[in-house]
Design a protein around this motif. Structure first.
Motif, PDB file in Angstrom:
ATOM      1  N   ASP A 102      73.757  34.074  66.763  1.00 17.97           N
ATOM      2  CA  ASP A 102      74.121  33.783  68.146  1.00 17.97           C
ATOM      3  C   ASP A 102      73.003  33.072  68.912  1.00 17.97           C
ATOM      4  N   GLY A 103      72.532  31.952  68.365  1.00 16.84           N
ATOM      5  CA  GLY A 103      71.802  30.981  69.157  1.00 16.84           C
ATOM      6  C   GLY A 103      70.314  31.124  69.336  1.00 16.84           C
ATOM      7  N   GLU A 104      69.688  32.168  68.806  1.00 11.59           N
ATOM      8  CA  GLU A 104      68.252  32.346  69.025  1.00 11.59           C
ATOM      9  C   GLU A 104      67.502  32.532  67.709  1.00 11.59           C
ATOM     10  N   THR A 105      66.560  31.629  67.451  1.00 12.50           N
ATOM     11  CA  THR A 105      65.593  31.792  66.373  1.00 12.50           C
ATOM     12  C   THR A 105      64.213  31.685  67.000  1.00 12.50           C
ATOM     13  N   ILE A 106      63.414  32.723  66.860  1.00 14.70           N
ATOM     14  CA  ILE A 106      62.094  32.760  67.489  1.00 14.70           C
ATOM     15  C   ILE A 106      61.046  32.941  66.408  1.00 14.70           C
ATOM     16  N   LEU A 107      60.044  32.056  66.413  1.00 19.78           N
ATOM     17  CA  LEU A 107      58.916  32.152  65.500  1.00 19.78           C
ATOM     18  C   LEU A 107      57.636  32.242  66.331  1.00 19.78           C
ATOM     19  N   GLU A 108      56.854  33.273  66.084  1.00 17.59           N
ATOM     20  CA  GLU A 108      55.579  33.470  66.753  1.00 17.59           C
ATOM     21  C   GLU A 108      54.514  33.785  65.704  1.00 17.59           C
ATOM     22  N   PRO A 109      53.260  33.414  65.935  1.00 13.99           N
ATOM     23  CA  PRO A 109      52.737  32.719  67.106  1.00 13.99           C
ATOM     24  C   PRO A 109      53.090  31.242  67.103  1.00 13.99           C
ATOM     25  N   SER A 110      53.007  30.642  68.271  1.00 13.79           N
ATOM     26  CA  SER A 110      53.326  29.229  68.421  1.00 13.79           C
ATOM     27  C   SER A 110      52.278  28.362  67.712  1.00 13.79           C
ATOM     28  N   ILE A 111      52.741  27.232  67.210  1.00 15.85           N
ATOM     29  CA  ILE A 111      51.821  26.217  66.680  1.00 15.85           C
ATOM     30  C   ILE A 111      51.566  25.171  67.759  1.00 15.85           C
ATOM     31  N   ASP A 112      52.623  24.629  68.293  1.00 18.41           N
ATOM     32  CA  ASP A 112      52.596  23.694  69.423  1.00 18.41           C
ATOM     33  C   ASP A 112      53.884  23.963  70.187  1.00 18.41           C
ATOM     34  N   PRO A 113      53.826  24.584  71.371  1.00 20.15           N
ATOM     35  CA  PRO A 113      55.050  25.023  72.055  1.00 20.15           C
ATOM     36  C   PRO A 113      56.096  23.933  72.211  1.00 20.15           C
ATOM     37  N   GLY A 114      55.693  22.742  72.616  1.00 20.72           N
ATOM     38  CA  GLY A 114      56.656  21.658  72.788  1.00 20.72           C
ATOM     39  C   GLY A 114      57.297  21.241  71.482  1.00 20.72           C
ATOM     40  N   TYR A 115      56.478  21.088  70.449  1.00 18.77           N
ATOM     41  CA  TYR A 115      56.999  20.680  69.147  1.00 18.77           C
ATOM     42  C   TYR A 115      57.830  21.786  68.520  1.00 18.77           C
ATOM     43  N   ASP A 116      57.379  23.043  68.675  1.00 17.40           N
ATOM     44  CA  ASP A 116      58.163  24.173  68.169  1.00 17.40           C
ATOM     45  C   ASP A 116      59.576  24.150  68.746  1.00 17.40           C
ATOM     46  N   ALA A 117      59.690  23.880  70.051  1.00 21.45           N
ATOM     47  CA  ALA A 117      60.997  23.872  70.719  1.00 21.45           C
ATOM     48  C   ALA A 117      61.879  22.753  70.182  1.00 21.45           C
ATOM     49  N   VAL A 118      61.282  21.589  69.906  1.00 23.66           N
ATOM     50  CA  VAL A 118      62.042  20.465  69.354  1.00 23.66           C
ATOM     51  C   VAL A 118      62.578  20.818  67.970  1.00 23.66           C
ATOM     52  N   VAL A 119      61.738  21.404  67.134  1.00 22.24           N
ATOM     53  CA  VAL A 119      62.161  21.774  65.774  1.00 22.24           C
ATOM     54  C   VAL A 119      63.299  22.786  65.826  1.00 22.24           C
ATOM     55  N   MET A 120      63.160  23.813  66.658  1.00 20.29           N
ATOM     56  CA  MET A 120      64.200  24.838  66.728  1.00 20.29           C
ATOM     57  C   MET A 120      65.515  24.286  67.264  1.00 20.29           C
ATOM     58  N   GLU A 121      65.448  23.397  68.261  1.00 20.08           N
ATOM     59  CA  GLU A 121      66.684  22.806  68.794  1.00 20.08           C
ATOM     60  C   GLU A 121      67.381  21.962  67.733  1.00 20.08           C
ATOM     61  N   LEU A 122      66.620  21.146  67.017  1.00 19.51           N
ATOM     62  CA  LEU A 122      67.230  20.315  65.970  1.00 19.51           C
ATOM     63  C   LEU A 122      67.775  21.179  64.833  1.00 19.51           C
ATOM     64  N   TYR A 123      67.080  22.263  64.525  1.00 21.55           N
ATOM     65  CA  TYR A 123      67.567  23.189  63.492  1.00 21.55           C
ATOM     66  C   TYR A 123      68.891  23.814  63.919  1.00 21.55           C
ATOM     67  N   HIS A 124      68.982  24.258  65.161  1.00 20.89           N
ATOM     68  CA  HIS A 124      70.231  24.845  65.651  1.00 20.89           C
ATOM     69  C   HIS A 124      71.352  23.811  65.702  1.00 20.89           C
ATOM     70  N   GLN A 125      71.015  22.557  65.984  1.00 17.02           N
ATOM     71  CA  GLN A 125      72.040  21.511  65.994  1.00 17.02           C
ATOM     72  C   GLN A 125      72.663  21.325  64.620  1.00 17.02           C
ATOM     73  N   THR A 126      71.885  21.551  63.559  1.00 11.53           N
ATOM     74  CA  THR A 126      72.464  21.409  62.215  1.00 11.53           C
ATOM     75  C   THR A 126      73.556  22.443  61.976  1.00 11.53           C
ATOM     76  N   MET A 127      73.491  23.582  62.665  1.00 12.56           N
ATOM     77  CA  MET A 127      74.540  24.590  62.540  1.00 12.56           C
ATOM     78  C   MET A 127      75.825  24.121  63.213  1.00 12.56           C
ATOM     79  N   ASP A 128      75.681  23.353  64.290  1.00 16.88           N
ATOM     80  CA  ASP A 128      76.848  22.862  65.022  1.00 16.88           C
ATOM     81  C   ASP A 128      77.562  21.729  64.290  1.00 16.88           C
ATOM     82  N   THR A 129      76.848  21.011  63.444  1.00 17.58           N
ATOM     83  CA  THR A 129      77.419  19.842  62.769  1.00 17.58           C
ATOM     84  C   THR A 129      77.634  20.067  61.272  1.00 17.58           C
ATOM     85  N   ARG A 130      77.311  21.255  60.783  1.00 17.10           N
ATOM     86  CA  ARG A 130      77.398  21.554  59.341  1.00 17.10           C
ATOM     87  C   ARG A 130      78.846  21.466  58.860  1.00 17.10           C
TER      88      ARG A 130
END
Length: 234
Positions: A102-130
């Motif tokens: 249900d929409g949340e994948t959280i990985l800590e600690p952060s490596i680069d907060p902005g880049y982490d957010a981009v990766v997670m959003e694109l990863y979740h998008q693959t679930m919508d288009t699979r």
């Protein structure tokens, strides 16, 4: 089945349990495990078969008392598949649908907060288009969407709640096989985004390597939000 026996859910131990998986390897592993588990007099039938082929086989046979779908419904198109799956129950039969993402994948600690957010959003998008075999296959918000899908299918929801994963290391590292599980999660993200045009390959490769290194250092914390549902077909 281990829990059915350990928790004494069937005191007479005379239930008939049918378990299916599309992977012959998974079924073979389960058969070996059951041979060691000694489930008493429970009758367990394991079969490597696609769920929709299984539904076709069961069309003229009695329905089941209980239907369990574990970590499965977020991999299919609920708008077309949920009703056929629920048809496996007899009227008044119960269902228990677990681990629906249900929409949340959280990985800590952060490596680069902005880049982490981009990766997670694109990863979740693959679930919508699979797609599986050319058909739409689930989405990132399957958990919350199940409320409406179950009601549309005529099901009665008796209970629903979160079944989140929270995996972290203790003073002695990760317990049991959790490190293996975390490496698998990171490889799943890597495979899902391989060749993604929005991601520069070298930077993403470095991000994946650092996540694996965090696991080896017992640093990585993984949280996933999921939903469970229990109810009946009237």
């Amino acid at each position: 089945i281990d829990r059915i026996v350990a928790w004494n859910l069937l005191p007479q131990q005379n239930g008939h349990y049918t378990a299916i998986d599309s992977s012959p390897e998974n079924v073979a592993f389960a058969q070996k495990h059951l041979a060691k588990a000694q489930p008493g007099s429970l009758q367990v039938h394991l079969e490597a078969i696609n769920v929709f082929d299984f539904i076709k086989q069961r069309q003229s046979k009695p329905g089941y008392d209980l239907l369990i779908a574990h970590a499965f419904l977020d991999l299919i198109d609920l708008s077309t598949s949920l009703q056929p799956i629920l048809s496996l129950l007899h009227p008044g039969g119960h269902f228990y649908f677990t681990i629906n993402f249900d929409g949340e994948t959280i990985l800590e600690p952060s490596i680069d907060p902005g880049y982490d957010a981009v990766v997670m959003e694109l990863y979740h998008q693959t679930m919508d288009t699979r797609e599986v075999e050319g058909n739409q296959s689930g989405d990132r918000f399957t958990g919350r969407h199940l409320f409406q899908h179950l009601r549309t299918a005529g099901a009665q929801i008796h209970a629903a709640g979160s079944s989140d994963w929270a995996v972290f290391a203790g003073t002695d590292g990760y317990p049991e096989d959790e490190a293996y599980f975390l490496h698998f999660i990171i490889e799943t993200i890597a495979s899902a985004l391989m060749g993604c045009p929005e991601i520069e390959a070298d930077r993403f490769g470095g991000w994946i390597r650092e996540r694996h290194a965090q696991i080896e250092r017992h640093e990585l914390i993984y949280i996933a939000h999921q939903m469970d549902f229990a109810g009946t077909m009237p």
